[in-house]
Design an enzyme around this catalytic site. Structure first.
Site, PDB file in Angstrom:
ATOM      1  CB  ILE A 481      -0.940   0.011   1.223  1.00 35.75           C
ATOM      2  CG1 ILE A 481      -1.639  -1.340   1.400  1.00 35.75           C
ATOM      3  CG2 ILE A 481      -1.985   1.112   1.074  1.00 35.75           C
ATOM      4  CD1 ILE A 481      -2.550  -1.424   2.615  1.00 35.75           C
ATOM      5  CB  SER A 482       0.683   4.399  -1.895  1.00 35.08           C
ATOM      6  OG  SER A 482      -0.544   4.922  -1.402  1.00 35.08           O
ATOM      7  CG  ASP A 483      -1.557   4.712   3.300  1.00 33.04           C
ATOM      8  OD1 ASP A 483      -1.390   3.536   2.912  1.00 33.04           O
ATOM      9  OD2 ASP A 483      -2.597   5.090   3.866  1.00 33.04           O
ATOM     10  CB  CYS A 484       1.482   0.721   4.426  1.00 39.57           C
ATOM     11  SG  CYS A 484      -0.246   0.619   4.898  1.00 39.57           S
ATOM     12  CG  LEU A 487       2.915   5.808   7.370  1.00 39.90           C
ATOM     13  CD1 LEU A 487       1.809   5.193   8.206  1.00 39.90           C
ATOM     14  CD2 LEU A 487       3.284   7.171   7.924  1.00 39.90           C
TER      15      LEU A 487
END
Length: 756
Positions: A481-484, A487
């Site tokens: 996933i892009s945001d994971c 992070l």
């Protein structure tokens, strides 16, 4: 007594890439615990039951009781309380942070993550129980104590009117009520059980139109069970999986959660599979309807849905499509020679189901397609190795708390929470206390990075390259996933700047570069970022959203959270590695910042897709723009965002936003003007990073006092209303947020406000 098992296997059919790091399984040991332990657990259950209609969310007391014995709480300095309007000192904040960090250290596992309740939706467990009942595996997979705790959970989350909601804080719906009533019956509860609860549930169903008006996902589950006829379902033809990718309607262009759920649904529909008829099925056919089962007009029922469930009513065009398929196409495909095409389609669908199972080590993308895939494997071959490999992974989705046993919305949020926790702990500047926690978190982040792509031809399987990315939960789960990933990248970079003897060896530069390459590949043409993949088709397809209960499910829509997260991650990388892909990164950040500004509403707010809601969106929106190099002085979007947040601050000094903001898309405060710790922390972080301390620190002082005064005696923070959301209308728990974000906000407040 229940015990949480950490990072263990336990079955020869379980595969793993990293020795099961991050796996969480609850087991019941009748010999475990002292009489005092048993009393403490029972007290927690009784207390929850008494307050269940007011405080719907568990406080994870069973896990906290276990960890309190395994990881005793270190000595704490005296608790701080600050009078409203009183002076706030750096010493008071430091004391609060020390207390918070020391408590937080007790609920971290040795493998570096912070377990917690990731439940909330009430439609997940019914699919599991129905599948296990149909396959005859219910008692083999779920012990008597599992089933007892599941019943406890469902009774605890029954609404006062007798129904069940889509999620634990929601109003009663036919979807939630029918499925959970059936689940309790399959778990052995009588139609008059639960001290009247079952009778109230059945009365709600019959008073609101009976099971004929359950939404489409409910119609499918009831058809599989044998208490609703397949002819009462709108078509889910598996033949769509034979269509060319060039067509905008090809399933490969859809959001992965959408296509991976409708993939096994289309198999069950194409087979018209019905489980075995039994005494309980015959009884349910009588209990769920107001007229005899054999007299129900199933064709009419296809497009009948309870008004309580209709979040996305079908447009006329969609109903015309379903009628055409139902009356004109399905009869052809059900008979020779059309049946030859149906057989080919079913074979294709099963091939894709097996690919998903094997590439996720039978965890699957989420709980819905997990149990559907498991059922399809059994329908294909009841003695298959695939079905047997599914069974031990069921436990990965189950969680126990004082409110009972629930099925979670994922196999956990291990990476996501550990990355956020890393930022929070670093912000405190308490390296003596935080060092051991950061070292373990670093280990977790390193072991969860995905270091290769999925097998085979990625284009054929509709998968985006994943090498270098991070998942939401575990590497074994495997969906990037892009945001994971952003992070994970940002946390790895932050940890790399701390002493190695305290936090461990940094992740190699090549693996960092792999993540950057992955992130750059995820940018849409308009500069935005979606979640798992690029946005692959057109928004007009949403008119054909067949799920009446959820909004915006067809495409992987871009959102402010993912776009901001990637901007922050790449900006942090650029500072440490200014030469690598410099032009590409600069261009990416510029286009992403423009998208963040475009996401903003005229009132200065950002609508968030994954948490509640406008406070969360403002936090991401403002921090993304700041990471892109913009300031309050030169960016009107930041100024408008700050003005929006300040306009929502409450007299208590905090912020408190209701989940209704998500479904109604209008800012809605919590009932009674209550503040919420997590909303307050998000707003504080946004304002702090925008430079609020230089303009007027008073709003930050007031918010900090609210957070300090909310801390509990043992250094923990209280669980409040639910904070997560998906598909606009369904809430989900992020239990770790109650600790992470108050620590982070107070840490940055001490750093950037008091010390400045």
């Amino acid at each position: 007594m229940w015990k949480l098992k950490i990072s263990e296997g336990g079955s020869p059919r379980l595969e793993t890439l990293n020795n099961h790091v991050g796996r969480l399984v609850w087991e019941f040991d009748p010999k475990a615990g002292t009489p005092e332990d048993h009393l403490a657990v029972e007290k927690a259950r009784v207390d929850f039951y008494k307050k269940r209609l007011i405080q719907r969310h568990s406080s994870d007391i069973l896990m906290r009781l276990q960890f309190a014995k395994e990881n005793p709480l270190p000595p704490l300095p005296p608790q701080v309380k600050i009078e409203t309007g009183g002076d706030i000192t750096e010493e008071a904040i430091q004391t609060t942070l020390i207390r918070a960090v020391r408590f937080y250290s007790t609920i971290q596992t040795q493998d570096g993550y912070w377990p917690g309740d990731y439940g909330g939706p009430l439609f997940l467990m019914p699919g599991l129980v129905i599948s296990l009942h149909v396959t005859g595996a219910l008692n083999a997979v779920l012990s008597e104590m599992h089933q007892k705790e599941m019943c406890r959970y469902l009774y605890n989350h029954q609404n006062e009117d007798g129904g069940w909601g889509l999620h634990i804080e929601g109003h009663s719906t036919m979807f939630g009520t029918v499925l959970n009533y059936i689940t309790l019956r399959l778990l052995g509860q009588g139609s008059d059980g639960g001290k009247g609860a079952m009778e109230k549930g059945r009365a709600w169903i019959l008073d609101h139109g009976s099971a004929t008006v359950v939404p489409s996902w409910g119609k499918l589950w009831l058809s599989v069970l044998g208490v609703y006829d397949w002819s009462g379902n709108n078509p889910l033809p598996p033949e769509v999986w034979l269509s060319p990718y060039l067509l905008p309607t090809n399933p490969g262009r859809m959001w992965c959660h959408c296509r991976m759920v409708y993939l096994p649904m289309s198999y069950l529909y194409g087979r018209r599979f019905v489980g075995p008829l039994s005494e309980i099925i015959v009884s349910l056919r009588k209990e769920l309807y107001t007229i005899p089962y054999e007299k129900i007009d199933w064709n009419r029922a296809r497009n009948m849905f309870a008004k309580e469930d209709l979040y996305y009513p079908h447009p006329l065009l969609q109903d015309m499509l379903w009628t055409t398929l139902h009356k004109g196409v399905e009869p052809v495909l059900m008979h020779w020679p059309g049946s030859m095409l149906r057989a080919r389609a079913l074979q294709t669908v099963m091939g894709r189901i097996h690919y998903e199972d094997e590439s996720t080590r039978y965890i699957c993308l989420g709980p819905v397609n997990k149990v559907l895939n498991m059922l399809c494997c059994w329908v294909e071959d009841s003695n298959s190795e695939a079905f047997k490999r599914h069974l031990p992974r069921v436990l990965d989705y189950l969680w126990v708390a004082e409110d009972g046993m629930k099925m979670q919305g994922y196999n956990g949020s291990q990476l996501w929470d550990a990355a956020f926790a890393t930022f929070a702990l670093i912000s405190t500047d308490l390296l003596d206390d935080c060092g051991p926690l950061l070292k373990k978190a670093h280990m977790l982040i390193e072991k969860q990075q995905i270091q290769d792509d999925c097998p085979g031809d990625l284009n054929f399987w509709h998968r985006h390259p994943s090498c270098g990315s991070w998942p939401f939960s575990t590497r074994d789960h495997g969906w990037p996933i892009s945001d994971c990933s952003s992070l994970g990248l940002k946390a790895a970079l932050a940890l790399a700047q701390l002493p190695q003897d305290i936090v461990g060896k940094p992740i190699s530069s090549q693996r960092i570069f792999d993540c950057v390459d992955y992130l750059l590949s995820m940018q849409n043409k308009d500069g935005s970022f979606a979640t798992y993949e690029l946005t692959r088709s057109y928004t007009w397809l949403e008119k054909f959203n067949p799920a009446e209960t959820f909004g915006d499910i067809i495409l992987d829509y871009p959102c402010v959270e993912c776009t901001s997260a990637v901007t922050q991650g790449l900006a942090a990388f650029k500072k440490l590695y200014p030469e690598y892909q410099s032009k590409e990164i600069e261009g990416c950040i510029l286009k992403a910042s423009e998208s963040i500004e475009n996401f903003q509403r005229p009132d200065g707010s950002w609508y968030a897709s994954w948490a509640v809601c406008f406070t969360y969106g403002a936090w991401f929106g403002i921090l993304g723009l700041v990471a892109a190099g913009k300031t309050y002085q030169n960016c009107s979007s930041i100024r408008k965002g700050c003005e929006f947040l300040l306009s929502k601050q409450l007299p208590s000094g905090g912020w408190g936003e209701s989940y209704l903001s998500c479904q109604d898309k209008v800012y809605t405060p919590l009932e009674g003007g209550r503040s919420h710790l997590v909303n307050t922390a998000w707003a504080m972080l946004a304002l702090i990073f925008s430079g609020q301390a230089l303009r007027d620190p008073e709003p930050l002082h007031r918010a900090a006092i609210y957070l300090v005064n909310s801390q509990m005696e043992n250094g923990d923070f209280p669980q409040q209303e639910i904070t997560g959301v998906f598909n606009r209308n369904c809430m989900i728990s992020y239990s770790a947020y109650r600790n992470i974000f108050p620590i982070w906000a107070l840490g940055e407040y001490r750093r950037q406000v008091l010390r400045s």
